[in-house]
Design an enzyme around this catalytic site. Sequence first.
Site, PDB file in Angstrom:
ATOM      1  CD  GLU A 241      -2.994  -1.087   0.264  1.00  0.00           C
ATOM      2  OE1 GLU A 241      -3.249   0.002  -0.297  1.00  0.00           O
ATOM      3  OE2 GLU A 241      -3.605  -2.142  -0.004  1.00  0.00           O
ATOM      4  CB  CYS A 242       0.620   4.387  -1.817  1.00  0.00           C
ATOM      5  SG  CYS A 242      -1.104   4.874  -1.641  1.00  0.00           S
ATOM      6  N   GLY A 243       0.143   4.059   1.542  1.00  0.00           N
ATOM      7  CA  GLY A 243       0.029   4.860   2.761  1.00  0.00           C
ATOM      8  C   GLY A 243      -1.313   5.576   2.846  1.00  0.00           C
TER       9      GLY A 243
END
Length: 253
Positions: A241-243
Amino acid sequence: MARAEVVMESKGLTPLSAEDLQELNVEFEERSSIDLVRWAVETFGADAAVSSSFGADSAVMLHLATQVKPDIKIITVDTGFLFPETIAFRDELARRLNLNLLVYRPVMDREAFIQEHGRMWRSSPDACCAFNKREPFDRAKRELAIRCWMTGIRREQSATRRCTPIVQHDHVGLVKLCPIARWTAKDVHDYLQAHDLPYHPLREQGYLSIGCQPEEDYCTRKVRPGEDPRSGRWAGFDKTECGLHVYEQGSGI
Ligand code: SF4
């Protein structure tokens, strides 16, 4: 009045408790996706927004949201490392759906970032995403005074998304709603066909989840047959996930 409306009416601007969220989630599992979008728009008005990466099947969430509120704020982050096809797809959908598109960018452009930090996506992709994705997105939510944001993530997309609740708090306490969390790839396909909407043009080349590609085979690669759609992201790293979407072990989030 359904229980969800009662809960929100009694809470006003106060944050929802874990118990409230649990109650809402039980009810929301039974509601249609368009009804969930309606709930967000009726509850939060102009403070509701949609976050979009303009990825493989983003047209679904954008179409659903604009059916309910044509001028709903659409927030997107242009990291500076996106595929040119993503920019073209974004602009095409913005024209076609007449989107109220708000593009946020990192504080440093691509060249300045590389000069200062080098190829951070190779060594520290979490830090690179924090700088180039999460900071602009958090800034957007603050500047636009967003109280609820919707996203098109789906449980089927990866193991980490399998337990995605329909409604939760994000890491700064805003309401995050996932109206199509239950949808399958077939549901997406049928919806796109029914409304004559396109997939991202790179999907047919095997990119089933599409983010940045700062250089070949970094951050986004094609997915092999049988792999889950998110496996093409940050291949070789323990990162999925990118955050923007945070999942805590054991929390069901
Ligand atoms: S996806 Fe890759 S290039 Fe984009 S912000 Fe994250 S690590 Fe950096």
